[in-house]
Scaffold this motif. Structure first.
Motif, PDB file in Angstrom:
ATOM      1  N   VAL A 285       8.768 -14.506 -16.084  1.00 48.93           N
ATOM      2  CA  VAL A 285       7.919 -14.317 -14.900  1.00 48.93           C
ATOM      3  C   VAL A 285       6.770 -15.320 -14.907  1.00 48.93           C
ATOM      4  O   VAL A 285       6.462 -15.960 -13.897  1.00 48.93           O
ATOM      5  N   LYS A 286       6.158 -15.467 -16.058  1.00 53.04           N
ATOM      6  CA  LYS A 286       5.054 -16.421 -16.186  1.00 53.04           C
ATOM      7  C   LYS A 286       5.554 -17.853 -15.983  1.00 53.04           C
ATOM      8  O   LYS A 286       4.894 -18.669 -15.321  1.00 53.04           O
ATOM      9  N   LYS A 287       6.727 -18.153 -16.521  1.00 49.83           N
ATOM     10  CA  LYS A 287       7.300 -19.483 -16.389  1.00 49.83           C
ATOM     11  C   LYS A 287       7.623 -19.795 -14.923  1.00 49.83           C
ATOM     12  O   LYS A 287       7.472 -20.932 -14.462  1.00 49.83           O
ATOM     13  N   LEU A 288       8.060 -18.795 -14.176  1.00 51.62           N
ATOM     14  CA  LEU A 288       8.367 -18.980 -12.758  1.00 51.62           C
ATOM     15  C   LEU A 288       7.111 -19.260 -11.943  1.00 51.62           C
ATOM     16  O   LEU A 288       7.178 -19.843 -10.866  1.00 51.62           O
ATOM     17  N   GLY A 289       5.959 -18.827 -12.462  1.00 48.74           N
ATOM     18  CA  GLY A 289       4.706 -19.044 -11.741  1.00 48.74           C
ATOM     19  C   GLY A 289       4.173 -17.807 -11.052  1.00 48.74           C
ATOM     20  O   GLY A 289       3.432 -17.906 -10.068  1.00 48.74           O
ATOM     21  N   ILE A 290       4.539 -16.622 -11.557  1.00 45.00           N
ATOM     22  CA  ILE A 290       4.048 -15.349 -11.005  1.00 45.00           C
ATOM     23  C   ILE A 290       2.998 -14.806 -11.972  1.00 45.00           C
ATOM     24  O   ILE A 290       3.282 -14.578 -13.154  1.00 45.00           O
ATOM     25  N   HIS A 291       1.792 -14.599 -11.466  1.00 48.81           N
ATOM     26  CA  HIS A 291       0.686 -14.138 -12.310  1.00 48.81           C
ATOM     27  C   HIS A 291       0.062 -12.875 -11.728  1.00 48.81           C
ATOM     28  O   HIS A 291       0.062 -12.664 -10.511  1.00 48.81           O
ATOM     29  N   PHE A 292      -0.483 -12.047 -12.603  1.00 47.48           N
ATOM     30  CA  PHE A 292      -1.041 -10.753 -12.209  1.00 47.48           C
ATOM     31  C   PHE A 292      -2.523 -10.682 -12.565  1.00 47.48           C
ATOM     32  O   PHE A 292      -2.919 -11.009 -13.684  1.00 47.48           O
ATOM     33  N   ILE A 293      -3.346 -10.254 -11.603  1.00 49.35           N
ATOM     34  CA  ILE A 293      -4.767 -10.000 -11.826  1.00 49.35           C
ATOM     35  C   ILE A 293      -4.968  -8.500 -11.671  1.00 49.35           C
ATOM     36  O   ILE A 293      -4.870  -7.952 -10.578  1.00 49.35           O
ATOM     37  N   HIS A 294      -5.240  -7.826 -12.790  1.00 48.69           N
ATOM     38  CA  HIS A 294      -5.285  -6.368 -12.801  1.00 48.69           C
ATOM     39  C   HIS A 294      -6.697  -5.840 -12.608  1.00 48.69           C
ATOM     40  O   HIS A 294      -7.685  -6.535 -12.846  1.00 48.69           O
TER      41      HIS A 294
ATOM     42  N   ILE B  87       0.824  -1.202   0.000  1.00 50.37           N
ATOM     43  CA  ILE B  87       0.000   0.000   0.000  1.00 50.37           C
ATOM     44  C   ILE B  87       0.856   1.250   0.000  1.00 50.37           C
ATOM     45  O   ILE B  87       2.039   1.238   0.340  1.00 50.37           O
ATOM     46  N   GLY B  88       0.204   2.341  -0.390  1.00 51.96           N
ATOM     47  CA  GLY B  88       0.859   3.639  -0.463  1.00 51.96           C
ATOM     48  C   GLY B  88       0.022   4.559  -1.322  1.00 51.96           C
ATOM     49  O   GLY B  88      -0.857   4.113  -2.074  1.00 51.96           O
ATOM     50  N   GLU B  89       0.278   5.838  -1.222  1.00 48.75           N
ATOM     51  CA  GLU B  89      -0.443   6.800  -2.045  1.00 48.75           C
ATOM     52  C   GLU B  89      -0.044   6.642  -3.505  1.00 48.75           C
ATOM     53  O   GLU B  89       0.953   5.969  -3.827  1.00 48.75           O
ATOM     54  N   ASN B  90      -0.838   7.256  -4.391  1.00 46.50           N
ATOM     55  CA  ASN B  90      -0.441   7.284  -5.801  1.00 46.50           C
ATOM     56  C   ASN B  90       0.927   7.963  -5.906  1.00 46.50           C
ATOM     57  O   ASN B  90       1.154   9.012  -5.313  1.00 46.50           O
ATOM     58  N   GLY B  91       1.827   7.350  -6.657  1.00 48.36           N
ATOM     59  CA  GLY B  91       3.177   7.884  -6.782  1.00 48.36           C
ATOM     60  C   GLY B  91       4.131   7.390  -5.714  1.00 48.36           C
ATOM     61  O   GLY B  91       5.305   7.776  -5.688  1.00 48.36           O
ATOM     62  N   ALA B  92       3.638   6.494  -4.825  1.00 45.29           N
ATOM     63  CA  ALA B  92       4.506   5.996  -3.751  1.00 45.29           C
ATOM     64  C   ALA B  92       5.530   5.002  -4.260  1.00 45.29           C
ATOM     65  O   ALA B  92       6.555   4.771  -3.620  1.00 45.29           O
ATOM     66  N   GLY B  93       5.251   4.369  -5.419  1.00 43.21           N
ATOM     67  CA  GLY B  93       6.205   3.413  -5.991  1.00 43.21           C
ATOM     68  C   GLY B  93       5.666   2.002  -6.131  1.00 43.21           C
ATOM     69  O   GLY B  93       6.374   1.100  -6.602  1.00 43.21           O
ATOM     70  N   LYS B  94       4.401   1.784  -5.764  1.00 39.57           N
ATOM     71  CA  LYS B  94       3.824   0.436  -5.839  1.00 39.57           C
ATOM     72  C   LYS B  94       3.845  -0.107  -7.263  1.00 39.57           C
ATOM     73  O   LYS B  94       4.275  -1.242  -7.510  1.00 39.57           O
ATOM     74  N   SER B  95       3.354   0.697  -8.193  1.00 38.31           N
ATOM     75  CA  SER B  95       3.276   0.240  -9.586  1.00 38.31           C
ATOM     76  C   SER B  95       4.655  -0.034 -10.164  1.00 38.31           C
ATOM     77  O   SER B  95       4.857  -1.022 -10.882  1.00 38.31           O
ATOM     78  N   THR B  96       5.611   0.831  -9.842  1.00 35.49           N
ATOM     79  CA  THR B  96       6.973   0.636 -10.350  1.00 35.49           C
ATOM     80  C   THR B  96       7.557  -0.664  -9.811  1.00 35.49           C
ATOM     81  O   THR B  96       8.170  -1.448 -10.554  1.00 35.49           O
ATOM     82  N   LEU B  97       7.371  -0.933  -8.520  1.00 37.08           N
ATOM     83  CA  LEU B  97       7.895  -2.158  -7.920  1.00 37.08           C
ATOM     84  C   LEU B  97       7.286  -3.390  -8.576  1.00 37.08           C
ATOM     85  O   LEU B  97       7.992  -4.361  -8.880  1.00 37.08           O
ATOM     86  N   MET B  98       5.980  -3.350  -8.824  1.00 43.55           N
ATOM     87  CA  MET B  98       5.311  -4.499  -9.436  1.00 43.55           C
ATOM     88  C   MET B  98       5.678  -4.648 -10.916  1.00 43.55           C
ATOM     89  O   MET B  98       5.719  -5.765 -11.436  1.00 43.55           O
ATOM     90  N   LYS B  99       5.945  -3.544 -11.605  1.00 41.30           N
ATOM     91  CA  LYS B  99       6.374  -3.645 -12.998  1.00 41.30           C
ATOM     92  C   LYS B  99       7.776  -4.238 -13.095  1.00 41.30           C
ATOM     93  O   LYS B  99       8.104  -4.913 -14.076  1.00 41.30           O
ATOM     94  N   ILE B 100       8.581  -4.005 -12.085  1.00 41.55           N
ATOM     95  CA  ILE B 100       9.898  -4.650 -12.036  1.00 41.55           C
ATOM     96  C   ILE B 100       9.707  -6.146 -11.810  1.00 41.55           C
ATOM     97  O   ILE B 100      10.358  -6.980 -12.455  1.00 41.55           O
ATOM     98  N   LEU B 101       8.806  -6.510 -10.911  1.00 44.80           N
ATOM     99  CA  LEU B 101       8.529  -7.927 -10.674  1.00 44.80           C
ATOM    100  C   LEU B 101       7.939  -8.588 -11.914  1.00 44.80           C
ATOM    101  O   LEU B 101       8.202  -9.767 -12.190  1.00 44.80           O
ATOM    102  N   ALA B 102       7.169  -7.839 -12.704  1.00 44.16           N
ATOM    103  CA  ALA B 102       6.536  -8.392 -13.903  1.00 44.16           C
ATOM    104  C   ALA B 102       7.490  -8.468 -15.087  1.00 44.16           C
ATOM    105  O   ALA B 102       7.143  -9.016 -16.144  1.00 44.16           O
ATOM    106  N   GLY B 103       8.711  -7.904 -14.940  1.00 46.90           N
ATOM    107  CA  GLY B 103       9.667  -7.925 -16.038  1.00 46.90           C
ATOM    108  C   GLY B 103       9.450  -6.822 -17.055  1.00 46.90           C
ATOM    109  O   GLY B 103      10.051  -6.837 -18.139  1.00 46.90           O
ATOM    110  N   ILE B 104       8.597  -5.849 -16.724  1.00 44.99           N
ATOM    111  CA  ILE B 104       8.348  -4.727 -17.639  1.00 44.99           C
ATOM    112  C   ILE B 104       9.459  -3.691 -17.500  1.00 44.99           C
ATOM    113  O   ILE B 104       9.934  -3.132 -18.484  1.00 44.99           O
ATOM    114  N   TYR B 105       9.867  -3.404 -16.260  1.00 42.53           N
ATOM    115  CA  TYR B 105      11.004  -2.534 -15.987  1.00 42.53           C
ATOM    116  C   TYR B 105      12.142  -3.396 -15.431  1.00 42.53           C
ATOM    117  O   TYR B 105      11.907  -4.467 -14.870  1.00 42.53           O
TER     118      TYR B 105
END
Length: 507
Positions: free
Chosen positions: A78-87, A38-56
């Motif tokens: 990421v998908k092969k490792l077994g990490i999935h995202f529900i947006h 959790i965190g406010e918009n701009g706190a870094g949540k999306s960036t952290l998850m995009k790194i986990l997703a292999g986008i960044y």
């Protein structure tokens, strides 16, 4: 590395031009844990998850999954490792059937030649959906005909078919009804029992406390804390997220109440609501709330466009309105902020400037031709006044944060010169920092003489902002609360069909 963790993100840093998005952030997830991010918009949540997703790719830091260092994550890996995202945005193909969407890319073969039998696949889909997420859906039904909740569950079921080890839920309940959200929580708890690690991202802090084992709080790209939820309150989380207490979100109510703007008398719409009467005066915020299905949401739109009205009348500035439609409502000085901001509040592929002036094109055009200089000036004034955070007024509005998108929607109606604002769930899926800014903006609107009808199920929001609150129950207004009766406890009792006497007995 601790053997308890299936995922570790260690000292993760990421910079964009002029912005330190993440600074030495640590995040750990255990097997069978529901971990809130959790965190406010701009706190870094999306960036952290995009790194986990292999986008960044992170600039610095290390990611370990099941004890193994992952040097270069890609979406495929990421998908092969077994990490999935529900947006929150449902990535589904609307014209496919349920069976086709569920098995897309992993279609079961039913013959030695690996041919697909459509009816067999449909029956298999029906069985899997029923057993996995507990919903009976025909396999030949088109995805576009599903509810948003069913589409969400379809995505979850598809992820489960691929043997996930970690599932990331990003604002999964933002567009779900209460019943659908409860079904989702039931499924997530079942996933925990299967030792699947869950990362849960939401602005609904009551959900976070209800479902998460631990939370990690980010603020301005830095980790503030990782802590167990047991014993925490919403106030505790807000303070960690924003660095201020929850009461500081709401402006003081120093308002001058003026003449009656809106007078609703005996308004009835079929089975949705009946015999609703109330007034809104200039400089006043009147709240309307109730349980799901009480009719409060439909009431706002019915006032705005007279949709489905079977009895009663609406007067605006002393004049009775008939055959009202959105175009005429705008010309009279009424603005409606829809709860579905992304689809009905903004035009996503248009610029901030174009969205702001949508309801006031006549003022910035002549003979059907837009004066771009005048339009740009008007947009610039409102961007500054509302403190809309955007690189420029030409930025596509879809790239703004949820809170800034909502400011653009409100700016649109300010640009039109609206005297009455009907706000339907104005802070849905908005973080606490942006909420405080929107609350201040609503307060400015009424201080300048406008009236506001605030439709919401956020009780703290209603009590913190409103001068009066109307509580609806099964289609009727059963109570009006004001003064000392404006407390969340009393609003809740009335929402359940109780009376003020019931609430006083419980205090």
């Amino acid at each position: 590395m601790s053997d308890d963790y299936i995922l570790e993100m260690i000292n993760i840093s990421k910079e964009f031009p002029g912005v330190k998005a993440l600074q030495n952030v640590n995040f750990q997830l255990r097997e069978g844990e529901i971990h809130g991010l959790i965190g406010e918009n701009g706190a870094g949540k999306s960036t952290l998850m995009k790194i986990l997703a292999g986008i960044y790719s992170q600039d610095r830091g290390e990611i370990r999954f099941q004890g193994q260092i992952q040097d270069q994550l890609t979406p495929r890996l990421v998908k092969k490792l077994g990490i999935h995202f529900i947006h929150q945005e449902r990535y589904v193909v609307s014209y496919l059937t349920v069976a086709e969407s569920l098995f897309l890319g992993i279609e079961p073969a039913y013959t030695p030649l690996k041919l697909i039998k459509r009816r067999s696949m449909e029956r298999e889909a029906e069985k899997v959906l029923k057993e996995t997420v507990g919903i009976p859906i025909p396999g030949n039904k088109l995805v576009r005909d599903l509810t948003v909740g069913e589409q969400q569950l379809l995505q979850i079921c598809r992820a489960l078919l691929q043997q996930p080890k970690v599932i990331v839920f990003d604002e999964p309940t933002a567009v779900l009804a209460k019943r659908e959200a409860e079904q989702l929580f039931k499924i997530i708890r079942e996933l925990r029992k299967k030792n699947i690690g869950i990362i849960y991202i939401s602005h609904y802090l009551s959900e976070i406390l209800d479902i998460c084992d631990r939370i990690t709080v980010l603020r301005n790209g830095v980790k503030v804390n990782t802590i167990e939820t047991k014993g925490l309150t919403i106030e505790d989380i807000v303070y960690m997220m924003a660095g201020r207490h929850i009461d500081d979100q709401f402006p003081s109510k120093n308002r001058t109440i003026g003449k009656t703007l809106l007078d609703v008398k005996g308004l009835t719409r079929s089975t949705l609501f009946r015999n609703v009467s109330f007034q809104i005066r200039s400089g006043e915020i009147v709240g309307v709330t109730g349980l799901m299905g009480s009719g409060h949401t439909e009431l706002g739109m019915a006032i705005y466009d007279h949709s489905g009205i079977t009895d009663g009348r609406v007067e605006f500035e002393g004049k009775r309105l008939s055959r009202l439609n959105p175009e005429r409502a705008v010309s009279l000085g009424m603005g409606y902020v829809h709860e579905d901001r992304r689809n009905l509040g903004i035009i996503q592929n248009m610029s901030v400037r174009e969205n702001i002036t949508l309801a006031s094109l006549k003022e910035v055009s002549k003979a059907g031709v837009i004066n771009t200089a005048r339009e740009s000036q008007k947009a610039a004034e409102l961007i500054e006044k509302l403190e809309i955070r955007t690189p420029s007024q030409e930025e596509t509005v879809n790239y703004l944060s949820g809170g800034n998108q909502q400011k653009v929607v409100i700016a649109k109606w300010l640009s039109s010169g609206a005297k009455l604002f009907i706000l339907n769930q104005p802070t849905v899926a908005v973080d606490v920092g942006a909420k405080a800014e929107i609350y201040a903006l609503i307060n400015q609107i009424v201080e300048q003489g406008a009236g506001v009808l605030l439709i919401s199920q956020d009780l703290q929001e209603l009590v913190g902002l409103c001068d009066r609150i109307l509580v609806m129950y099964r289609g009727e207004v059963i109570q009006e609360l004001a003064g000392d009766h404006l407390t969340t406890d009393k609003v809740m009792v009335c929402m359940m069909g109780g009376s003020l006497n019931d609430s006083s007995n419980n205090e």
